[in-house]
Design a protein around this motif. Structure first.
Motif, mmCIF file in Angstrom:
data_model
loop_
_atom_site.group_PDB
_atom_site.id
_atom_site.type_symbol
_atom_site.label_atom_id
_atom_site.label_comp_id
_atom_site.label_asym_id
_atom_site.label_seq_id
_atom_site.Cartn_x
_atom_site.Cartn_y
_atom_site.Cartn_z
ATOM 1 N N GLY A 136 12.740 6.309 2.101
ATOM 2 C CA GLY A 136 13.316 6.489 0.876
ATOM 3 C C GLY A 136 12.221 5.547 -0.071
ATOM 4 N N ILE A 137 11.119 5.139 0.450
ATOM 5 C CA ILE A 137 10.241 4.247 -0.416
ATOM 6 C C ILE A 137 8.719 4.729 -0.174
ATOM 7 N N THR A 138 8.196 5.031 -1.307
ATOM 8 C CA THR A 138 6.915 5.352 -1.215
ATOM 9 C C THR A 138 6.094 4.522 -2.433
ATOM 10 N N ALA A 139 4.726 4.756 -2.397
ATOM 11 C CA ALA A 139 3.880 3.896 -3.435
ATOM 12 C C ALA A 139 4.296 3.834 -4.795
ATOM 13 N N PRO A 140 4.771 5.134 -5.531
ATOM 14 C CA PRO A 140 5.005 4.854 -6.842
ATOM 15 C C PRO A 140 6.224 4.028 -6.895
ATOM 16 N N LEU A 141 7.144 3.810 -6.203
ATOM 17 C CA LEU A 141 8.470 3.133 -6.258
ATOM 18 C C LEU A 141 8.347 1.367 -5.955
ATOM 19 N N VAL A 142 7.464 1.265 -5.285
ATOM 20 C CA VAL A 142 7.126 -0.179 -4.722
ATOM 21 C C VAL A 142 7.059 -1.338 -5.796
ATOM 22 N N PRO A 143 6.725 -1.090 -6.904
ATOM 23 C CA PRO A 143 6.516 -2.030 -7.947
ATOM 24 C C PRO A 143 7.921 -2.184 -8.517
ATOM 25 N N ARG A 144 8.907 -1.345 -8.262
ATOM 26 C CA ARG A 144 10.098 -1.431 -8.887
ATOM 27 C C ARG A 144 11.008 -2.042 -7.608
ATOM 28 N N LEU A 145 10.658 -2.395 -6.635
ATOM 29 C CA LEU A 145 11.310 -3.308 -5.653
ATOM 30 C C LEU A 145 11.916 -4.609 -6.136
ATOM 31 N N THR A 146 13.079 -4.879 -5.869
ATOM 32 C CA THR A 146 13.918 -6.215 -6.386
ATOM 33 C C THR A 146 14.737 -6.529 -5.323
ATOM 34 N N LEU A 147 14.951 -7.830 -5.372
ATOM 35 C CA LEU A 147 15.684 -8.517 -4.248
ATOM 36 C C LEU A 147 17.175 -8.125 -4.616
ATOM 37 N N ILE A 525 1.434 2.909 1.030
ATOM 38 C CA ILE A 525 1.717 1.760 1.178
ATOM 39 C C ILE A 525 1.663 1.093 2.741
ATOM 40 N N VAL A 526 0.961 -0.009 2.569
ATOM 41 C CA VAL A 526 1.292 -0.888 4.022
ATOM 42 C C VAL A 526 1.494 -2.305 3.519
ATOM 43 N N GLY A 533 3.810 -17.301 3.194
ATOM 44 C CA GLY A 533 5.164 -17.254 2.256
ATOM 45 C C GLY A 533 4.998 -15.946 1.655
ATOM 46 N N GLY A 534 3.944 -15.513 1.290
ATOM 47 C CA GLY A 534 3.818 -14.301 0.547
ATOM 48 C C GLY A 534 3.963 -12.765 1.229
ATOM 49 N N PHE A 535 4.800 -12.292 0.413
ATOM 50 C CA PHE A 535 5.201 -10.596 1.085
ATOM 51 C C PHE A 535 4.378 -9.897 0.217
ATOM 52 N N ARG A 536 3.546 -9.095 0.743
ATOM 53 C CA ARG A 536 2.453 -8.110 -0.226
ATOM 54 C C ARG A 536 2.544 -6.739 0.373
ATOM 55 N N ALA A 537 2.278 -5.859 -0.885
ATOM 56 C CA ALA A 537 2.067 -4.472 -0.492
ATOM 57 C C ALA A 537 0.730 -3.970 -1.297
ATOM 58 N N TYR A 538 -0.030 -3.304 -0.033
ATOM 59 C CA TYR A 538 -1.488 -2.782 -0.438
ATOM 60 C C TYR A 538 -1.330 -1.451 -0.575
ATOM 61 N N GLY A 543 -6.727 -0.417 -0.348
ATOM 62 C CA GLY A 543 -6.440 -1.921 -0.034
ATOM 63 C C GLY A 543 -6.069 -2.721 -1.348
ATOM 64 N N THR A 544 -5.974 -2.008 -2.539
ATOM 65 C CA THR A 544 -5.592 -2.692 -3.678
ATOM 66 C C THR A 544 -4.154 -3.416 -3.663
ATOM 67 N N LEU A 545 -4.155 -4.663 -4.093
ATOM 68 C CA LEU A 545 -2.857 -5.111 -4.045
ATOM 69 C C LEU A 545 -1.938 -4.753 -5.231
ATOM 70 N N ILE A 546 -0.758 -3.990 -4.760
ATOM 71 C CA ILE A 546 0.167 -3.252 -5.688
ATOM 72 C C ILE A 546 1.277 -4.076 -5.903
ATOM 73 N N TRP A 547 1.653 -4.891 -5.087
ATOM 74 C CA TRP A 547 3.060 -5.812 -5.616
ATOM 75 C C TRP A 547 3.068 -6.919 -4.429
#
Length: 603
Positions: A136-147, A525-526, A533-538, A543-547
């Motif tokens: 249920g998570i794909t590249a367009p949705l990743v910038p909208r991830l919130t805790l 996304i990977v 301590g950084g959690f990152r999405a590429y 390999g561009t850093l997305i989030w």
């Protein structure tokens, strides 16, 4: 098996001479912990009582207190852990009602249906890739991830056990010996189970049936080589089984469930650090896989990674007997090839001579009887023991020539090439990634250097989608730890390479940019956790850093436990039904302590 009576006699003698935990504390611990100062930064006795004996033992063997505990034997460590914690091993802490689920408890749904992340790699193949219909998570949705919520693991300084999500439940274990069943959407607690030792393995979920009932169980193993079957709905123990009697045996790799059996791998975490102990008879541990009946825990078969039993090798100048061969521990979860009826594992270095062809190797075992069908060993002659010199011609406790300590600490990933053929892909601490052909007895297809490698800092797992294989770069001891790589599955040719991002944790102890944590991929996304301590999405194409998310902070938790994030290493992200779960906190020889499970959703 000829050595078993000797081990039993030693264990019996040790039990008859149990050390006094108070005396051990006064001798080895009181100077700092009874008189804490800003300079020694030692927690007080009252603070230590908040920890379980399982957590304290972990700190003394592989955690922040490793060096302080080095001169204590196993019995002394256990005795002082119980003394400091104020309770015996296997005794659960009082359970708080904060964050408990209220109302009727919904039964678990069938693990074989719907969206689940089951076991270490999400599926039996350990590719750590989650398609859109399951994650249920794909590249367009990743910038909208919130805790969405946070859960604090009480009384620990590391969160090494990756969560699994099956049938609407989230199961996560702890080095305190606790296993928690949570509501996957809200994080409220259904039940807590307490094991006999600390746990760093992800559970696997499957069906069971006994004379008294049936249902679904979670299967996991602990730091004393005990495996468990626990009812997933109620948290009641179905069975437990000690799968190895060696005092150094530890479960670091997650068990795998398939077709009524549970496959349990073991490493020798506590033995390969004994090279400088002049009184230790080094070394007798051998890595293994044990197949257990999922209904009863009965042993179906057991296969050692080193077939030859340890033999007497020589006597040290102190008059201590030495043994070998040994080692070949299995750090990671098995991978199951259903079509070929084969189980794949990857092994670590040898501990003592003579050298073996099954260390630092990928092994294929028959699912039915455990017979080793083939071995692929890309790193030969790696016999390594902590505390030994580069060459040891007059010290039989150490290898004659010290190896590079280039374990495999990841699971082999069973993926498909563009032509539909299967391929096994894995990364090593050496900085090399390899691909093997399972139809040609593990013949090497390609190799790719991800970095210069390092003897410290495991590579806990890459990820593979339908085009590329992705690797993080750990290399804790290297000049430039950290970074990300992507290669073509078919050829191993580099697709892109990214340098590490600027560190989020400053320049203190344990703060590095190393990216040894297991990766997780979704379409486009990977995800990668870092020791900073950084959690990152590429982006998977270039390999561009997305989030990114900085976990170096204190979190308000649903269960009321004070929790902070810190180094991210070992386990990776778990993704199910639009939610992403990831641990932060990896206290130890090279990490920074923390104790939080984070749950993200799409806003």
């Amino acid at each position: 098996m000829r050595l078993l009576p000797v081990f039993l006699l030693v264990a019996t003698a040790a039990a008859a001479q149990t050390p006094d935990g108070s005396a051990v504390y006064q001798k080895s611990c009181a100077t700092c912990h009874s008189n804490p100062t800003p300079e020694n930064r030692a927690p007080s006795r009252d603070t230590l009582r908040q920890f379980s004996p399982e957590s304290i033992l972990t700190a003394l063997t592989t955690g922040n207190m490793f060096r302080q505990g080095y001169d204590l034997n196993d019995a002394e460590k256990r005795a002082v852990a119980e003394f400091v914690a104020g309770r015996a091993f296997g005794t659960p802490a009082p359970i708080s009602n904060v964050g408990r689920c209220t109302g009727p408890v919904p039964p678990m749904t069938d693990p074989a249906r719907g969206s689940n992340w089951n076991g270490w790699g999400g599926t039996l193949t350990n590719t750590r890739y989650v398609p859109a219909d399951r994650g249920g998570i794909t590249a367009p949705l990743v910038p909208r991830l919130t805790l969405k919520w946070s859960f604090g693991l009480p009384g620990v300084t590391s969160v090494r056990a990756q969560p699994v999500v099956v049938g609407g439940r989230l199961f996560v274990a702890s080095e305190s010996g606790d296993v928690f069943s949570l509501n996957a959407k809200t994080g409220c607690t259904y039940w807590v189970f307490h094991a006999q030792s600390g746990i760093r393995t992800a559970p696997s979920v499957g069906a069971y049936k006994t004379a008294s009932g049936s249902g679904y169980a979670i299967y996991f193993a602990d730091g004393a080589a005990n495996a468990y079957g626990v009812d997933a709905n109620s948290g009641k123990q179905i069975w437990t089984r000690r799968v190895d009697e060696h005092q150094g045996a530890r479960a670091t790799g997650s068990p795998a469930y398939y077709n009524g059996r549970v496959y349990v791998p073991l490493s020798g975490l506590n033995e390969e650090g004994q090279g400088a102990r002049q009184t230790y008879e080094c070394c007798t541990f051998r890595g293994s896989v044990t197949a257990l009946d999922a209904n009863s825990g009965a042993v179906v078969w057991k296969t050692y990674t080193i077939a030859e039993e340890p033999k007497k090798r020589g006597v040290t100048k102190e008059g201590v007997q030495t043994w070998g061969p040994s080692g070949g521990g299995i750090w990671a979860a098995p991978t199951i090839d259903v079509r070929r009826r084969v189980l794949y594992v990857a092994t670590g270095n040898g501990y003592s001579d003579p050298q073996q062809t099954t260390t630092d190797a990928v092994l294929a075992m028959d699912l039915d009887n455990g017979a080793i069908k083939w071995v692929a060993q890309p790193v030969p002659k790696d016999v390594w023991m902590m505390g030994c010199q580069a060459k040891n011609p007059d010290n039989p406790r150490c290898p004659a020539e010290q190896g590079p300590d280039h374990d495999f600490s990841a699971s082999p990933m069973l993926a498909k090439k563009s032509n539909g053929q299967d391929i096994l892909i894995i990364q090593s601490k050496s900085g090399m990634a390899y691909a093997f052909d399972p139809d040609k007895n593990g013949a090497k297809v390609w190799e790719y250097r991800t970095s210069n490698g390092s003897g410290l800092g495991g590579q806990w797992g890459g990820a593979v989608d339908n085009k590329n294989a992705y690797f993080g770069v750990n290399g804790t001891l290297s000049q430039t730890p950290g970074g990300m790589r992507a290669v073509n599955i078919d050829t191993g040719k580099e697709v892109w390479s990214k340098a590490p991002e600027a560190k989020l944790c400053g320049n203190g102890r344990g703060c590095t940019a190393a990216q040894g944590a297991a990766l997780t991929a979704v379409p486009g996304i990977v995800f990668s956790g870092s020791s900073d301590g950084g959690f990152r999405a590429y982006a998977t194409d270039d390999g561009t850093l997305i989030w990114s998310f900085d976990t170096n902070k204190e979190f308000l938790t649903v269960n009321g436990v004070k929790a902070t994030g810190a180094a991210m290493d070992g386990p990776g992200a778990t993704i199910v039904d639009g939610m992403l779960y990831v641990n932060s906190g990896y206290g130890g020889i090279a990490g920074r302590p923390g104790n939080v499970l984070l749950a993200f959703g799409v806003e």
